[in-house]
Design an enzyme around this catalytic site. Structure first.
Site, short mmCIF file in Angstrom:
data_model
loop_
_atom_site.label_atom_id
_atom_site.label_comp_id
_atom_site.label_asym_id
_atom_site.label_seq_id
_atom_site.Cartn_x
_atom_site.Cartn_y
_atom_site.Cartn_z
N ILE A 1 -35.38 -12.88 93.50
CA ILE A 1 -35.39 -14.07 92.68
C ILE A 1 -35.50 -13.40 91.17
O ILE A 1 -34.59 -13.90 90.23
CB ILE A 1 -36.69 -14.68 92.73
CG1 ILE A 1 -36.59 -15.44 94.05
CG2 ILE A 1 -36.82 -15.79 91.62
CD1 ILE A 1 -37.88 -16.10 94.53
N ASN B 1 -42.88 -12.10 87.31
CA ASN B 1 -42.02 -12.23 88.52
C ASN B 1 -42.54 -11.50 89.63
O ASN B 1 -42.61 -11.87 90.63
CB ASN B 1 -40.73 -12.33 88.37
CG ASN B 1 -39.92 -12.27 89.69
OD1 ASN B 1 -39.96 -13.61 90.31
ND2 ASN B 1 -39.44 -11.32 90.04
N SER C 1 -45.34 -20.12 93.61
CA SER C 1 -44.91 -20.49 94.81
C SER C 1 -45.76 -21.80 95.53
O SER C 1 -46.82 -22.23 94.99
CB SER C 1 -45.40 -19.12 95.88
OG SER C 1 -45.18 -19.64 97.27
N THR D 1 -34.05 -13.80 100.61
CA THR D 1 -33.95 -12.58 99.87
C THR D 1 -33.76 -11.33 100.92
O THR D 1 -33.71 -11.70 102.07
CB THR D 1 -35.09 -12.36 99.09
OG1 THR D 1 -36.15 -12.33 99.94
CG2 THR D 1 -35.42 -13.49 98.02
N TYR E 1 -52.19 -14.42 99.48
CA TYR E 1 -51.10 -14.81 98.88
C TYR E 1 -51.33 -16.19 98.46
O TYR E 1 -51.21 -16.57 97.13
CB TYR E 1 -49.85 -14.73 99.73
CG TYR E 1 -48.60 -14.91 99.09
CD1 TYR E 1 -48.02 -14.31 98.14
CD2 TYR E 1 -47.87 -16.15 99.11
CE1 TYR E 1 -46.99 -14.44 97.33
CE2 TYR E 1 -46.67 -16.58 98.81
CZ TYR E 1 -46.26 -15.62 97.55
OH TYR E 1 -44.90 -15.93 97.25
N LYS F 1 -30.21 -0.42 88.68
CA LYS F 1 -29.02 -0.96 89.24
C LYS F 1 -28.84 -2.18 88.58
O LYS F 1 -27.71 -2.57 88.18
CB LYS F 1 -29.15 -0.96 90.70
CG LYS F 1 -27.94 -1.24 91.56
CD LYS F 1 -28.13 -1.29 92.91
CE LYS F 1 -26.92 -2.03 93.68
NZ LYS F 1 -26.77 -3.46 93.48
N LYS G 1 -51.62 -17.26 94.32
CA LYS G 1 -50.79 -18.21 93.65
C LYS G 1 -51.49 -19.47 93.21
O LYS G 1 -50.99 -19.92 92.10
CB LYS G 1 -49.52 -18.58 94.70
CG LYS G 1 -48.57 -17.21 94.75
CD LYS G 1 -47.92 -16.68 93.83
CE LYS G 1 -46.93 -15.62 94.08
NZ LYS G 1 -46.28 -15.22 93.32
P1 NAD Z 1 -38.46 -9.15 96.36
O1 NAD Z 1 -39.52 -8.37 97.01
O2 NAD Z 1 -37.12 -9.36 96.60
O3 NAD Z 1 -38.76 -8.80 94.96
C1 NAD Z 1 -39.89 -8.25 94.16
C2 NAD Z 1 -39.54 -7.30 93.37
O4 NAD Z 1 -41.01 -6.80 92.72
C3 NAD Z 1 -39.26 -6.06 94.11
O5 NAD Z 1 -37.83 -5.62 93.39
C4 NAD Z 1 -40.25 -4.97 94.22
O6 NAD Z 1 -40.18 -3.58 94.07
C5 NAD Z 1 -41.15 -5.51 92.79
N1 NAD Z 1 -42.52 -5.10 92.85
C6 NAD Z 1 -43.36 -5.05 93.94
N2 NAD Z 1 -44.53 -4.51 93.48
C7 NAD Z 1 -44.56 -4.31 92.40
C8 NAD Z 1 -45.36 -3.89 91.36
N3 NAD Z 1 -46.67 -3.42 91.70
N4 NAD Z 1 -45.19 -3.78 89.99
C9 NAD Z 1 -43.77 -4.11 89.69
N5 NAD Z 1 -42.75 -4.74 90.43
C10 NAD Z 1 -43.16 -4.79 91.77
O7 NAD Z 1 -39.40 -10.69 96.33
P2 NAD Z 1 -38.88 -11.88 95.77
O8 NAD Z 1 -38.83 -12.99 96.98
O9 NAD Z 1 -37.57 -12.08 94.75
O10 NAD Z 1 -40.12 -12.58 94.81
C11 NAD Z 1 -40.42 -12.33 93.55
C12 NAD Z 1 -41.38 -13.64 93.09
O11 NAD Z 1 -41.28 -14.69 93.65
C13 NAD Z 1 -42.84 -13.28 93.81
O12 NAD Z 1 -43.66 -13.37 92.77
C14 NAD Z 1 -43.06 -13.89 94.99
O13 NAD Z 1 -44.42 -14.11 95.37
C15 NAD Z 1 -42.39 -15.48 94.44
N6 NAD Z 1 -41.81 -16.09 95.61
C16 NAD Z 1 -41.00 -15.77 96.59
C17 NAD Z 1 -40.37 -16.51 97.48
C18 NAD Z 1 -39.44 -16.24 98.61
O14 NAD Z 1 -39.54 -17.02 99.46
N7 NAD Z 1 -38.96 -14.99 98.47
C19 NAD Z 1 -40.93 -18.01 97.72
C20 NAD Z 1 -41.96 -18.28 96.81
C21 NAD Z 1 -42.25 -17.24 95.84
#
Ligand code: NAD
Length: 257
Positions: free
Chosen positions: A24, A96, A148, A198, A163, A51, A167
């Site tokens: 995201i 994020n 979330s 994702t 989690y 990247k 949130k």
């Molecule tokens: P993702 O794992 O694809 O991306 C998360 C990114 O955060 C990664 O690039 C990771 O390297 C980085 N990261 C992890 N720990 C870190 C830290 N300590 N410091 C800095 N960067 C860090 O996940 P996503 O699904 O894109 O999630 C992004 C946000 O969206 C999160 O807050 C997640 O809780 C929320 N979210 C995701 C979903 C889903 O279904 N994917 C649903 C609801 C909410």
């Protein structure tokens, strides 16, 4: 009356996306860049941040990649220093970065509880605090958190107690910060996604869950990261000039059940 499309423009704005190297956050970074902003990409994984930073450069705006662990205050201070050194200001900050650890509540390891809280709640608060220190003297800024729907529903079939609680607390933190900082011209809002396709879903354990989750959604599918681009540009831009402390739910109707 100003043309509505112009109100969505981020031309010349300076933005930061944490956890911007994947999923995201990567989509947000593309969206902000496509709307005209220069975008700093920070991530604990420097390779992925670099990247995405290159992809953003290819969209015709400036970018910088920053390695950060958003649960560590020294890293967060360094991240903001790099942004200010490059751009002298910060107009849009998207907090994020987030993690989830699954497990049953009755034997959930306290170390895992702390890891989730340290990033999703404490870390995102520390990021906002450092961002506000730049935005308060500017007298303007937009701070956007990714929360979330787990904040308001209970995940099944897997349990995600830390989690969900992180949130839920983050959502109330958004409301508190929004009230406290709007007198400084800082708008604080959140985006609350439902489950999204994702790269993280590519593991065997998660892949098995996808068909179960898809059935739970009125729309009968999960979200695509592209479907969050419009919301982040709206909240980052002048188009949302009366939106304060709002959590924008984008979930294919899940929380309506
Ligand atoms: P993702 O794992 O694809 O991306 C998360 C990114 O955060 C990664 O690039 C990771 O390297 C980085 N990261 C992890 N720990 C870190 C830290 N300590 N410091 C800095 N960067 C860090 O996940 P996503 O699904 O894109 O999630 C992004 C946000 O969206 C999160 O807050 C997640 O809780 C929320 N979210 C995701 C979903 C889903 O279904 N994917 C649903 C609801 C909410």
């Amino acid at each position: 009356m100003a043309n509505i499309i112009n109100k969505f423009s981020l031309n010349g704005k300076k933005a930061l996306v944490t956890g911007g190297g994947s999923g995201i956050g990567r989509a947000y970074a593309h969206a902000l860049a496509e709307a005209g902003a220069d975008v700093a990409i920070s991530d604990i994984n420097l390779d992925s941040a670099e990247k995405v930073s290159e992809e953003v450069n290819d969209l015709g705006v400036k970018s910088v990649a920053i390695k950060v662990d958003c649960s560590k205050i020294d890293d967060i201070k360094n991240m903001i220093d790099v942004v200010v050194k490059n751009w002298k200001r910060l107009d849009v900050a998207v907090n994020n970065a987030g993690i989830s650890i699954w497990g049953d509540a009755h034997d959930f390891a306290i170390e895992d509880w702390d890891r989730v809280m340290d990033l999703n709640l404490r870390g995102n608060f520390l990021c906002a605090q450092q961002e506000a220190k730049i935005m308060i003297p500017q007298k303007h800024g937009k701070i956007i958190f990714t929360t979330s729907i787990s904040a308001v529903m209970v995940n099944i079939p897997q349990f995600q107690i830390s989690y969900s609680v992180s949130k839920a607390a983050e959502e109330h933190m958004i409301r508190c910060l929004a009230v406290e900082w709007i007198p400084f011209g800082i708008y604080v809002n959140g985006i609350s996604p439902g489950a999204v396709y994702t790269p993280a879903l590519e593991t065997k354990e998660l892949k098995e869950k996808v068909p179960i989750w898809e059935k739970l959604y009125p729309i009968k599918r999960l979200g695509e990261v592209e479907e969050f681009k419009g919301a982040v540009v709206y909240l980052a831009s002048d188009a949302s000039s009366f939106m304060v402390g709002h959590i924008m739910v984008i979930d294919g109707g899940y929380v309506l059940y």
